[in-house]
Design an enzyme around this catalytic site. Structure first.
Site, mmCIF file in Angstrom:
data_model
loop_
_atom_site.group_PDB
_atom_site.id
_atom_site.type_symbol
_atom_site.label_atom_id
_atom_site.label_comp_id
_atom_site.label_asym_id
_atom_site.label_seq_id
_atom_site.Cartn_x
_atom_site.Cartn_y
_atom_site.Cartn_z
ATOM 1 N N CYS A 163 0.839 -1.200 0.000
ATOM 2 C CA CYS A 163 0.000 0.000 0.000
ATOM 3 C C CYS A 163 0.875 1.252 0.000
ATOM 4 C CB CYS A 163 -0.912 -0.034 1.225
ATOM 5 S SG CYS A 163 -1.679 1.532 1.668
ATOM 6 N N CYS A 166 0.338 3.573 2.899
ATOM 7 C CA CYS A 166 0.821 2.991 4.163
ATOM 8 C C CYS A 166 2.305 3.280 4.367
ATOM 9 C CB CYS A 166 0.599 1.480 4.172
ATOM 10 S SG CYS A 166 -1.134 0.988 4.028
#
Length: 239
Positions: A163, A166
């Site tokens: 991600c 992230c």
């Protein structure tokens, strides 16, 4: 590194990222909520579920019954040709980027219906829907609850190594660690290592999700990075 392998050295990748960036600003009309997505899948005898992530991601975890292909697949056209255009196709990715592109491309190719899951695999697993994982979670729900109970202040970061958003959380967490030290317990949970605890929590809709606990109670839950450092400072300054 393996996690970056599928995103390098490819003109197609550049096109994909540009397209995904566009969709992140303008949500596709074919992106549907988890409830709608799940309900439609349940109504099909043999649902056509497509995981639009990379093969490494798919191998680690995926929705039960899904097959894997995306823009990067060498046999993309052949994979599309195997699908039934008269029946719905359900696509998902880590969020709703690659899957949005895939759903829209299928509609352009004459498919009757194609849907992308809002929040992607994060939303699906994060709400306890059935999934496959190739290994047992490193962290259990019982262990998670014990950490929360045994520490006064706990900051939980839930995300994925695949991600992009992230990754932006990590340096902020390092700054927070340096400031608070042992006074703040920081727990990082990745989908690739501990999918079951994410499923058991039934609270994650997107990656990253950040939760701050104080004395066992949730002070805040954030979907996305936002101004995490400031939010933690404000929350922990409250007496």
């Amino acid at each position: 590194m393996m996690k970056n392998k599928i995103f390098k050295n490819s003109i197609a990748t550049a096109i994909l990222l540009f397209t995904v960036a566009g969709f992140s600003q303008n949500k596709s009309s074919n992106t549907v909520s988890l409830d709608v997505f799940y309900s439609k899948i349940q109504s099909e005898k043999k649902p056509q579920i497509i995981d639009a992530r990379g093969p490494e991601e798919f191998a680690l975890n995926h929705i039960n019954g899904a097959i894997n292909f995306n823009l990067e697949s060498k046999d993309y056209a052949a994979q599309v040709a195997k699908l039934d255009k008269s029946k719905p196709v359900f696509t998902y990715s880590i969020g709703a980027g690659r899957s949005v592109w895939l759903a829209d491309d299928l509609l352009k190719k004459g498919f009757k219906e194609a849907y992308s899951l809002e929040g992607g695999i994060a939303n699906w697993i994060g709400n306890g829907k059935p999934f496959y994982a190739n290994s047992k979670s490193k962290l259990t729900l019982a262990e998670y609850k014990k950490i929360i109970a045994e520490n006064k202040d706990v900051l939980v970061d839930i995300g994925s190594i695949y991600c992009g958003a992230c990754k932006k959380v990590k340096p902020v967490l390092e700054t927070i660690k340096a400031q608070y030290g042992s006074n703040l317990k920081i727990v990082e949970i990745d989908l690739e290592d501990s999918p079951q605890v994410i499923a058991d929590l039934k609270t994650v809709k997107v990656f990253p999700t950040l939760i701050l606990y104080k004395d066992g109670k949730i002070v805040f839950k954030k979907e996305g990075l936002g101004d995490l450092k400031n939010d933690v400072d404000v929350a922990l300054a409250v007496k």
